[in-house]
Design an enzyme around this catalytic site. Structure first.
Site, mmCIF file in Angstrom:
data_model
loop_
_atom_site.group_PDB
_atom_site.id
_atom_site.type_symbol
_atom_site.label_atom_id
_atom_site.label_comp_id
_atom_site.label_asym_id
_atom_site.label_seq_id
_atom_site.Cartn_x
_atom_site.Cartn_y
_atom_site.Cartn_z
ATOM 1 N N GLY A 203 0.794 -1.171 0.217
ATOM 2 C CA GLY A 203 -0.190 0.071 0.072
ATOM 3 C C GLY A 203 0.859 1.267 -0.213
ATOM 4 O O GLY A 203 1.957 1.416 0.569
ATOM 5 N N ALA B 115 15.386 11.188 -0.853
ATOM 6 C CA ALA B 115 16.896 10.839 -0.059
ATOM 7 C C ALA B 115 17.511 9.680 -0.866
ATOM 8 O O ALA B 115 18.817 10.068 -0.713
ATOM 9 C CB ALA B 115 16.215 10.572 1.206
ATOM 10 N N ARG C 110 1.097 -5.365 -6.351
ATOM 11 C CA ARG C 110 1.234 -6.597 -5.479
ATOM 12 C C ARG C 110 1.762 -7.642 -6.697
ATOM 13 O O ARG C 110 1.006 -7.692 -7.602
ATOM 14 C CB ARG C 110 -0.066 -7.180 -4.960
ATOM 15 C CG ARG C 110 -0.424 -6.050 -3.874
ATOM 16 C CD ARG C 110 -1.668 -6.468 -2.943
ATOM 17 N NE ARG C 110 -2.515 -5.556 -2.240
ATOM 18 C CZ ARG C 110 -1.925 -4.761 -1.361
ATOM 19 N NH1 ARG C 110 -0.843 -4.695 -0.987
ATOM 20 N NH2 ARG C 110 -2.756 -3.702 -0.883
ATOM 21 N N ASP D 123 5.408 -5.407 5.663
ATOM 22 C CA ASP D 123 6.239 -6.621 5.933
ATOM 23 C C ASP D 123 6.142 -7.589 4.792
ATOM 24 O O ASP D 123 7.269 -8.146 4.832
ATOM 25 C CB ASP D 123 5.567 -7.271 7.240
ATOM 26 C CG ASP D 123 4.064 -7.502 7.204
ATOM 27 O OD1 ASP D 123 3.265 -6.943 6.084
ATOM 28 O OD2 ASP D 123 3.375 -7.859 7.975
ATOM 29 N N GLY D 124 5.388 -7.588 3.712
ATOM 30 C CA GLY D 124 5.250 -8.206 2.577
ATOM 31 C C GLY D 124 6.572 -7.701 1.772
ATOM 32 O O GLY D 124 7.253 -8.692 1.408
ATOM 33 N N THR E 137 4.161 2.356 5.598
ATOM 34 C CA THR E 137 2.749 2.137 5.791
ATOM 35 C C THR E 137 2.050 2.965 6.465
ATOM 36 O O THR E 137 2.851 3.278 7.462
ATOM 37 C CB THR E 137 2.509 0.803 5.925
ATOM 38 O OG1 THR E 137 1.062 0.403 6.176
ATOM 39 C CG2 THR E 137 3.412 0.283 7.067
ATOM 40 N N ASP F 78 -0.224 2.439 8.477
ATOM 41 C CA ASP F 78 -0.694 1.504 9.603
ATOM 42 C C ASP F 78 0.236 1.311 10.782
ATOM 43 O O ASP F 78 -0.317 1.273 12.081
ATOM 44 C CB ASP F 78 -0.947 -0.140 9.249
ATOM 45 C CG ASP F 78 -1.952 0.114 8.020
ATOM 46 O OD1 ASP F 78 -2.791 0.728 7.906
ATOM 47 O OD2 ASP F 78 -1.885 -1.257 7.143
ATOM 48 N N ASP G 260 2.090 -0.826 11.929
ATOM 49 C CA ASP G 260 1.781 -2.029 12.254
ATOM 50 C C ASP G 260 3.039 -2.927 12.119
ATOM 51 O O ASP G 260 3.053 -4.128 12.075
ATOM 52 C CB ASP G 260 0.643 -2.624 11.675
ATOM 53 C CG ASP G 260 1.092 -2.745 10.163
ATOM 54 O OD1 ASP G 260 2.063 -2.240 9.586
ATOM 55 O OD2 ASP G 260 0.173 -3.471 9.298
ATOM 56 N N ARG H 96 -5.560 -1.533 8.893
ATOM 57 C CA ARG H 96 -5.404 -3.124 8.657
ATOM 58 C C ARG H 96 -5.735 -3.676 10.069
ATOM 59 O O ARG H 96 -6.992 -3.355 10.727
ATOM 60 C CB ARG H 96 -4.088 -3.519 8.163
ATOM 61 C CG ARG H 96 -4.158 -5.051 7.454
ATOM 62 C CD ARG H 96 -2.760 -5.294 6.993
ATOM 63 N NE ARG H 96 -2.505 -4.487 5.660
ATOM 64 C CZ ARG H 96 -2.739 -4.919 4.535
ATOM 65 N NH1 ARG H 96 -3.659 -5.731 4.098
ATOM 66 N NH2 ARG H 96 -2.721 -4.006 3.241
ATOM 67 N N ALA I 22 -13.032 11.456 21.055
ATOM 68 C CA ALA I 22 -13.937 10.720 20.771
ATOM 69 C C ALA I 22 -14.782 10.060 22.084
ATOM 70 O O ALA I 22 -13.967 9.898 22.995
ATOM 71 C CB ALA I 22 -13.302 9.418 19.886
ATOM 72 N N LYS J 202 -24.904 16.514 26.409
ATOM 73 C CA LYS J 202 -23.840 16.506 25.185
ATOM 74 C C LYS J 202 -24.763 16.364 24.185
ATOM 75 O O LYS J 202 -25.349 15.392 23.902
ATOM 76 C CB LYS J 202 -22.866 15.555 25.645
ATOM 77 C CG LYS J 202 -21.797 15.039 24.665
ATOM 78 C CD LYS J 202 -20.704 14.012 25.222
ATOM 79 C CE LYS J 202 -20.108 13.379 24.384
ATOM 80 N NZ LYS J 202 -18.687 14.212 24.074
ATOM 81 N N ARG K 192 -5.214 7.802 2.897
ATOM 82 C CA ARG K 192 -3.757 7.056 2.494
ATOM 83 C C ARG K 192 -3.222 8.195 1.562
ATOM 84 O O ARG K 192 -1.947 8.214 1.106
ATOM 85 C CB ARG K 192 -3.972 5.925 1.950
ATOM 86 C CG ARG K 192 -2.883 4.752 2.250
ATOM 87 C CD ARG K 192 -3.532 3.581 2.150
ATOM 88 N NE ARG K 192 -3.312 3.159 0.467
ATOM 89 C CZ ARG K 192 -3.495 1.894 0.041
ATOM 90 N NH1 ARG K 192 -4.120 0.947 0.973
ATOM 91 N NH2 ARG K 192 -3.449 1.843 -0.878
HETATM 92 O O1 F6P Z 1 -1.689 -1.140 4.444
HETATM 93 C C1 F6P Z 1 -2.419 0.283 4.188
HETATM 94 C C2 F6P Z 1 -3.808 -0.060 4.082
HETATM 95 O O2 F6P Z 1 -4.310 1.179 3.566
HETATM 96 C C3 F6P Z 1 -4.608 -0.639 5.212
HETATM 97 O O3 F6P Z 1 -4.828 0.373 6.240
HETATM 98 C C4 F6P Z 1 -5.978 -1.193 4.629
HETATM 99 O O4 F6P Z 1 -6.398 -2.373 5.304
HETATM 100 C C5 F6P Z 1 -5.425 -1.768 3.525
HETATM 101 O O5 F6P Z 1 -4.116 -1.129 3.123
HETATM 102 C C6 F6P Z 1 -6.220 -1.544 2.032
HETATM 103 O O6 F6P Z 1 -5.802 -2.222 1.322
HETATM 104 P P1 F6P Z 1 -5.845 -1.765 -0.564
HETATM 105 O O7 F6P Z 1 -5.241 -0.807 -1.035
HETATM 106 O O8 F6P Z 1 -5.390 -3.103 -1.313
HETATM 107 O O9 F6P Z 1 -7.390 -1.976 -0.401
#
Ligand code: F6P
Length: 354
Positions: A15, A26, A76, A107-108, A129, A131, A133, A175, A190, A217, A257
């Site tokens: 992604g 850079a 991909r 990670d991929g 990414t 995420d 993550d 994700r 929130a 509220k 994104r």
């Molecule tokens: O890893 C980034 C991300 O935007 C995640 O937050 C989300 O789950 C996923 O990619 C969505 O993937 P795609 O762009 O393949 O729909």
């Protein structure tokens, strides 16, 4: 410089994330500064297999630091996961004289970098990414921009909630990771944050909304992480039915994104790009660039992937066998601290949510 490289490659995979262009820039500028040419590989590992490459000079990376997405594009590739695909990728490197690659992604992407390193193409990974993550690093490129985009959107939702006395359940990307939801939830005030990492008491949330209602509220933002799959939309209906507060559902999706990267993403991406090139030119390979606190360092990719599996409870049978007891202890305490930091932030966010 330990290695006498003439040409290295750079690719983005998985992604896209705001700040990837700053990292590419850079990489190109740092390499050129050392007299090394850079080959841009388009569409990640797919482009490497297909030989979709172009030698970049400084002009190719001018006016990109401020742009979202990735000028190298991303894709991909299932073929890259096969031995045949891998051999084609190695053949491309030989054909174009690519002696090492900086691989930017998640990670991929790092698994691919390890596979290539094992086949004699030194690779250094950079975490990119939204995420955040990847357990081995405190920070991934794109995370800050995604969160800032999200708070801008949610502040707007809150305006209209207040006018109409409504609740808005917002599902946000990440994700399986709750980092974005947690920080954005805290930053937007929130009323509740629902993440897969923490238990959630729905009944208590209904009671708190009803209590808020009695106190006058008028707006309720409920942040739900994408990782809590298939939950947010149904929750919206239950909130309206149980509390009587009119409710709407919003999925923020891919909008978070895109966009121009924030200062933090530009700075971190630039620092990571420079470090990746320096390590590659020093003769290092199979490393992922990481951020701990404000330090940029690097970790062996396989170690980092195992650490990630341990953190996410996804260790494969026998995965720890090749590590010493000391390594395993280090991984465990690292994961315990990371989980404790997450929980502390979650508790703090909830403390001030009502
Ligand atoms: O890893 C980034 C991300 O935007 C995640 O937050 C989300 O789950 C996923 O990619 C969505 O993937 P795609 O762009 O393949 O729909």
């Amino acid at each position: 410089m330990a290695q006498n490289f003439k040409k290295i490659g750079v690719l983005t995979s998985g992604g896209d994330a705001p700040g990837m262009n700053a990292a590419v820039r850079a990489v190109v500028r740092e390499a050129r500064d050392h007299g090394v040419e850079v080959v841009a590989i388009y569409e990640g590992y797919k482009g490497l297999i297909e030989g979709n490459v172009k030698v970049f000079d400084m002009r190719d990376v001018s006016n990109i630091i401020n742009h979202g997405g990735t000028i190298l594009y991303s894709a991909r590739s299932t073929e890259f996961k096969t031995e045949e695909g891998m051999q084609k990728a190695v053949a491309t490197c030989q054909k174009f004289g690519i002696e090492g690659i900086v691989c930017i992604g998640g990670d991929g992407t790092f698994r691919g970098a390890t596979d290539l390193s094992r086949r004699g193409i030194p690779c250094i990974g950079i975490p990119g990414t939204i995420d955040n993550d990847i357990a081995s690093t405190d920070y991934t490129i794109g995370y800050d921009t995604a969160m800032n985009t999200a708070i801008m959107m949610i502040d707007r939702l809150r305006d209209t909630c207040e006018s109409h006395f409504r609740c808005n359940v917002v599902e946000i990307m990440g994700r399986n990771s709750g980092y974005i939801a947690l920080n954005v939830g805290l930053a937007t005030g929130a009323a509740q944050i629902v993440v897969a990492e923490m238990p959630f008491d729905e009944e208590r949330m209904f009671e708190e909304i009803m209590l808020g209602k009695r106190r006058g509220k008028r707006h309720y933002i409920i942040l739900v992480a994408e990782g809590v799959q298939g939950y947010a939309e149904a929750l919206t209906e239950r909130i309206e039915k149980t509390t009587g507060v009119e409710s709407r559902f919003t999925r923020l999706g891919h909008v978070v994104r895109g966009g121009s990267p924030t200062l933090r993403d530009r700075v971190v991406a630039s620092r990571m790009g420079i470090t990746a090139v320096d390590l590659l030119l020093e003769g290092k390979s199979n490393l992922v660039i990481c951020m701990h606190g404000d330090d940029i360092d690097a970790m062996n990719i396989e170690y980092a992937l195992t650490l990630d599996h341990m953190y996410k409870g996804k260790l494969k049978p026998g995965e720890l066998d090749k590590y010493s007891l000391l390594d395993i202890q280090h991984m465990r305490s690292y994961c315990i601290k990371k989980a404790a930091d997450f929980k502390r932030l979650y508790d703090q966010a909830l403390d001030i949510s009502q």
